[in-house]
Every structure is written in C-alpha cells, then in structure tokens.
Design an enzyme around this catalytic site. Structure first.
Site, PDB file in Angstrom:
ATOM      1  N   ASP A 258       0.813  -1.208   0.000  1.00 25.11           N
ATOM      2  CA  ASP A 258       0.000   0.000   0.000  1.00 25.11           C
ATOM      3  C   ASP A 258       0.853   1.267   0.000  1.00 25.11           C
ATOM      4  O   ASP A 258       0.328   2.375   0.053  1.00 25.11           O
ATOM      5  CB  ASP A 258      -0.901   0.016   1.232  1.00 25.11           C
ATOM      6  CG  ASP A 258      -0.099  -0.105   2.540  1.00 25.11           C
ATOM      7  OD1 ASP A 258       0.612  -1.117   2.684  1.00 25.11           O
ATOM      8  OD2 ASP A 258      -0.188   0.800   3.389  1.00 25.11           O
TER       9      ASP A 258
ATOM     10  N   TYR B  76       0.706   1.683  15.711  1.00 22.11           N
ATOM     11  CA  TYR B  76       2.063   2.035  16.112  1.00 22.11           C
ATOM     12  C   TYR B  76       2.032   3.182  17.122  1.00 22.11           C
ATOM     13  O   TYR B  76       1.216   4.099  16.995  1.00 22.11           O
ATOM     14  CB  TYR B  76       2.885   2.493  14.903  1.00 22.11           C
ATOM     15  CG  TYR B  76       2.843   1.534  13.747  1.00 22.11           C
ATOM     16  CD1 TYR B  76       3.674   0.423  13.700  1.00 22.11           C
ATOM     17  CD2 TYR B  76       1.962   1.755  12.689  1.00 22.11           C
ATOM     18  CE1 TYR B  76       3.631  -0.455  12.641  1.00 22.11           C
ATOM     19  CE2 TYR B  76       1.904   0.869  11.625  1.00 22.11           C
ATOM     20  CZ  TYR B  76       2.743  -0.233  11.600  1.00 22.11           C
ATOM     21  OH  TYR B  76       2.692  -1.113  10.551  1.00 22.11           O
TER      22      TYR B  76
ATOM     23  N   LYS C 221      -0.778  -5.777  13.650  1.00 22.67           N
ATOM     24  CA  LYS C 221       0.585  -5.537  13.171  1.00 22.67           C
ATOM     25  C   LYS C 221       1.152  -4.362  13.952  1.00 22.67           C
ATOM     26  O   LYS C 221       0.504  -3.316  14.071  1.00 22.67           O
ATOM     27  CB  LYS C 221       0.581  -5.200  11.678  1.00 22.67           C
ATOM     28  CG  LYS C 221       1.923  -4.716  11.129  1.00 22.67           C
ATOM     29  CD  LYS C 221       1.767  -4.174   9.717  1.00 22.67           C
ATOM     30  CE  LYS C 221       3.068  -3.577   9.202  1.00 22.67           C
ATOM     31  NZ  LYS C 221       2.914  -2.935   7.870  1.00 22.67           N
TER      32      LYS C 221
END
Length: 261
Positions: free
Chosen positions: A25, A145, A175
């Site tokens: 992406d 994140y 992730k």
C-alpha cells in the site's frame, strides 16, 4: 463469526498458525516507489515465493488479480495519507468494508498511530470499521504504532499499549513494531488473545531481517507483515521463499537463504 473464520483460514496457515503478509500500500503515501512500479510482476513474485497474503488499496486490486499460478490472500487497506501532508501520520478512511467485500477481499486492514495529534479520529475510525467487520464477517488487521512527540516507538511499554488498544477495539489480527527484545515481545504476545505480527520496518540486509523475524516467531509472534524489506529486494521471490521457510518451517535464516533459489 463463521465468515471471519473461513476468511482467516485463507490467510493464516492452519498448520503453523502463522502467516507471511506483504503490504503493498506504500504507493498511496510515497508515490511511484521502487519495487511497486510493475504491480503484476511483484505480486506474482511474492505469490510464487509462498507469501500467504498481500495488502493493496482498492484501485490496484484489478492489477493484483491473478488468473494463473498460485492463489494468494487479499487484504484491502482502508486507511490512507500521503507524504505530502505536513502530518503524514494523519490517517483517514479511504475505503469501506462493503467496498472490500465487493472487490473480493479476504480481509481488510486499517492504520492507527497512537500519540499523533489526530489519534482520536483514528480510534473512532477503527471502532467503526471493527463494527462493520463484525457485521459482515470480515477479518480486521489493525496496523497500530506508537508514534508521536516524545514517544519511543519501540519500547515494550509503548508497543504493548498499542497492541492492547487494537485488541480492545476488536482487531482479529494486529501488526505493530518489534520492540527488539524477544522476551519483551513474548510478554506482549502472551497478553494478547489475537495473532500479533511484526512490521518489516526499514530495509535491512537479508540475514538481519530473517534473524529478527525468527526471534519474533520463536516467542509466539504470528509472523510478519513485511513490505519494503520484501518487494525492494533484488530477488524478491527468493527472499520471500526464504522468509516463508523461517516463519513456517523454523528453518535457520542462513540455511533458508542458501536454499532460497
């Protein structure tokens, strides 16, 4: 939840409970970058190398649909931002779960940056997408994140917090950053009820990358979501093949690299 279970089986190897996912992406945020100029070729390379799934934005699905060779799982990414934005960490929703279903996706993914100025908006998007995924039986990969002023993006505390937020929002897979220490990552994974994948991060050497991934899966990690560290290799197919041997077959990284061809 049977719809989610069926689709997850197309992504996560049922024998190892692990997966190698290759996000592609990056063009949305970075433009025409090396490794993603010929999408048909690179998708064939990672598929032939044995990857379990790829991540694409909706407009590139037609270039990723293969009418030959080995099939590969498809995530459609629902979040987007560009490097031209003064705050590239500001992710907005650019696709819906319903669109992803119509395009044949096996799963969807979203991106959340904890600690960024627009964290609250991304959390709201994440909650709404999770609700739609439950409604339609679509697995959700949350790419989350710790990113913000004064935040250590790789500290076990920050990574563990990110993982917990994703789990509580309803992610089926997560992730995040690898904190660098296997024992710290073991604690993070053990405290989470859904598979946790490490991000591939910035491009590093073949052996260094595989050793990090070996360490992560050896303590309970579900595998890796590796983008530039896969598609920007001189031999993408061979590297992905070695990567899959490390993740699924517990092959030593040096041995896997020797067998990659």
């Amino acid at each position: 939840m049977i719809g989610k279970e069926i689709r997850i089986e197309r992504i996560i190897n049922r024998n190892t409970n692990r997966a190698v996912i290759v996000p592609m992406d990056h063009g949305f945020s970075m433009g025409q970058i090396d490794g993603l100029l010929d999408m048909t070729k690179v998708i064939s390379d990672v598929s032939d190398g044995g990857a379990n799934a790829i991540v694409l934005h909706k407009g590139l699905v037609k270039r990723g649909h293969r009418k030959h060779g080995r099939d590969i799982g498809l995530f459609i990414h629902l979040s987007g931002s560009t490097s031209l934005n003064p705050d590239p960490n500001d992710k907005v929703q650019v696709c819906t779960v319903e669109e992803a279903i119509a395009l044949g996706a096996d799963a969807v993914s979203i991106h959340i940056n904890l600690g960024s100025p627009n964290e609250s908006k991304m959390l709201e998007i994440g909650a709404n997408v999770a609700r739609d995924c439950t409604r339609w039986g679509m697995p959700l990969l949350t790419m989350i994140y710790p990113r913000g002023k004064g935040i250590d993006s790789f500290s076990p505390q920050s990574v563990g917090h990110a993982v917990r937020v994703a789990e509580e929002l309803g992610a089926d897979m997560i992730k995040t950053n690898y904190p660098g220490d296997p024992e710290a990552f073991r604690k993070i994974v053990k405290a989470c009820s859904v598979p946790v994948f490490i991000a591939g991060g910035e491009k590093t050497g073949d052996l260094e990358s595989l050793k990090i991934i070996r360490d992560a899966v050896s303590v309970g990690g579900a595998g890796v979501c590796v983008g530039r560290n896969a598609f920007q290799r001189e031999d993408t197919r061979g590297f992905v093949r070695a990567l899959c041997q490390v993740v699924h077959d517990n092959i030593d990284p040096e041995k896997a690299l020797g067998k990659k061809r």
